[in-house]
Write a protein that holds these residues in place. Structure first.
Motif, PDB file in Angstrom:
ATOM      1  N   VAL A   1      -4.868  14.352   1.682  1.00  0.00           N
ATOM      2  CA  VAL A   1      -4.297  14.174   0.478  1.00  0.00           C
ATOM      3  C   VAL A   1      -3.478  12.981   0.197  1.00  0.00           C
ATOM      4  N   LEU A   2      -3.804  12.004  -0.822  1.00  0.00           N
ATOM      5  CA  LEU A   2      -2.994  10.765  -1.145  1.00  0.00           C
ATOM      6  C   LEU A   2      -2.475  11.310  -2.294  1.00  0.00           C
ATOM      7  N   ALA A   3      -1.145  10.625  -2.742  1.00  0.00           N
ATOM      8  CA  ALA A   3      -0.901  10.748  -4.173  1.00  0.00           C
ATOM      9  C   ALA A   3      -0.235   9.382  -4.553  1.00  0.00           C
ATOM     10  N   VAL A   4      -0.579   9.128  -5.629  1.00  0.00           N
ATOM     11  CA  VAL A   4      -0.067   7.703  -6.231  1.00  0.00           C
ATOM     12  C   VAL A   4       1.232   7.883  -6.870  1.00  0.00           C
ATOM     13  N   GLN A   5       2.062   7.059  -6.609  1.00  0.00           N
ATOM     14  CA  GLN A   5       3.403   6.840  -6.979  1.00  0.00           C
ATOM     15  C   GLN A   5       3.534   5.703  -8.210  1.00  0.00           C
ATOM     16  N   TYR A   6       3.664   6.072  -9.572  1.00  0.00           N
ATOM     17  CA  TYR A   6       3.617   4.954 -10.415  1.00  0.00           C
ATOM     18  C   TYR A   6       4.980   4.309 -10.408  1.00  0.00           C
ATOM     19  N   PRO A   7       4.972   3.037 -10.922  1.00  0.00           N
ATOM     20  CA  PRO A   7       6.332   2.471 -11.044  1.00  0.00           C
ATOM     21  C   PRO A   7       6.999   3.058 -12.141  1.00  0.00           C
ATOM     22  N   GLY A   8       8.582   3.173 -12.008  1.00  0.00           N
ATOM     23  CA  GLY A   8       9.543   3.425 -13.125  1.00  0.00           C
ATOM     24  C   GLY A   8       9.670   4.776 -13.045  1.00  0.00           C
TER      25      GLY A   8
ATOM     26  N   HIS B   1       0.772  -1.084   0.078  1.00  0.00           N
ATOM     27  CA  HIS B   1       0.153   0.062  -0.156  1.00  0.00           C
ATOM     28  C   HIS B   1       1.006   1.244  -0.080  1.00  0.00           C
ATOM     29  N   ASP B   2       1.952   1.248   0.909  1.00  0.00           N
ATOM     30  CA  ASP B   2       2.861   2.566   0.840  1.00  0.00           C
ATOM     31  C   ASP B   2       3.616   2.562  -0.233  1.00  0.00           C
ATOM     32  N   LEU B   3       3.941   1.337  -1.012  1.00  0.00           N
ATOM     33  CA  LEU B   3       4.709   1.566  -2.057  1.00  0.00           C
ATOM     34  C   LEU B   3       3.962   2.369  -3.322  1.00  0.00           C
TER      35      LEU B   3
END
Length: 252
Positions: free
Chosen positions: A51-58, A8-10
């Motif tokens: 506020v939450l922000a998504v970190q995409y792979p790569g 989740h945290d990733l």
């Protein structure tokens, strides 16, 4: 499948935890973007809105991970990562590619008996509209030219060849994902959709942005700001005000 806290945290970043907030806003970056793009949004809206922000792979700390090739697969992964975030209203804010991803997340939420409180779709034409775009097929110079024309990436980074070579694969992948996206069959959302767009955006005309109205039975509104594709950088105060006003009732 249960998701672990580490997984989740990733994916989901909290720059300013606000456990007492009554509503959450999940922010979805543009093509080539990262979670840190939304740090100022988090700082401005906390603690009333978490506020939450998504970190995409790569990219950034996930640079060694392979990028995800389609919007649909990315939406599946992000939705899985959301996992336990169902204890309070969740709104979605996506810019450009992030708007398409937000739409797909909202569809998955409704298919699962949930509903996004609001979908903020920024800098993107309606999902059912089509343009023949192939930026992802350009050579590196052509891709860099596109980034400069949109002014969405720090020009200092564009001048650093080593950093540039690290981020271009992720950017190209994101462009491929969004340029090959086709709206899947299915009815409209029941979530409210709020569309935000610059009046000089080369990626979407105002008329194309109005096509989002076809995607919901839950209410639609459109706000046009001065500026281009990254109007939200120069119109930050007004954009944050729009978000706060829309979520104010939910936040109490």
């Amino acid at each position: 499948m249960t998701i672990t806290s580490a997984e989740h945290d990733l994916w989901i970043r909290r720059f300013h935890p606000a456990p007492d907030a009554k509503v959450r806003l999940l922010c979805l970056p543009h093509a080539g973007g990262s979670a840190s793009f939304y740090f100022p949004v988090s700082a401005a809206l906390s603690p009333g809105i978490e506020v939450l922000a998504v970190q995409y792979p790569g990219r950034q700390d996930r640079r060694s991970e392979p990028s995800i090739g389609t919007v649909a697969e990315l939406a599946d992964q992000v939705y899985r990562a959301l996992g336990p975030l169902d204890d309070k209203p969740l709104a979605l804010f996506g810019h450009s590619m992030g708007a398409v991803l937000g739409f797909e997340l909202a569809r998955r939420m409704e298919a699962d008996g949930r509903r996004a409180a609001v979908l903020f779709a920024s800098g993107r034409r309606g999902p059912a509209t089509h343009r023949a775009e192939s930026v992802h097929k350009r050579d590196d110079d052509g891709l860099v030219s596109e980034l400069k024309s949109l002014s969405g990436t720090n020009t200092a980074l564009l001048g650093d060849e080593e950093i540039l070579r690290m981020i271009l694969p992720a950017i190209r992948n994101d462009y491929r994902a969004v340029e090959t996206y086709e709206r899947p069959a299915g009815g409209p959302l029941t979530s409210q959709i709020v569309v935000l767009i610059g009046d000089d955006d080369p990626k979407s005309t105002v008329e194309e942005a109005k096509a989002w109205a076809e995607e919901t039975t839950g209410g639609f509104s459109l706000r046009v700001f001065p500026g281009g594709h990254f109007y939200l950088a120069t119109q930050q105060k007004a954009v944050l005000g729009e978000i706060s006003d829309r979520l104010g009732a939910l936040a109490g």
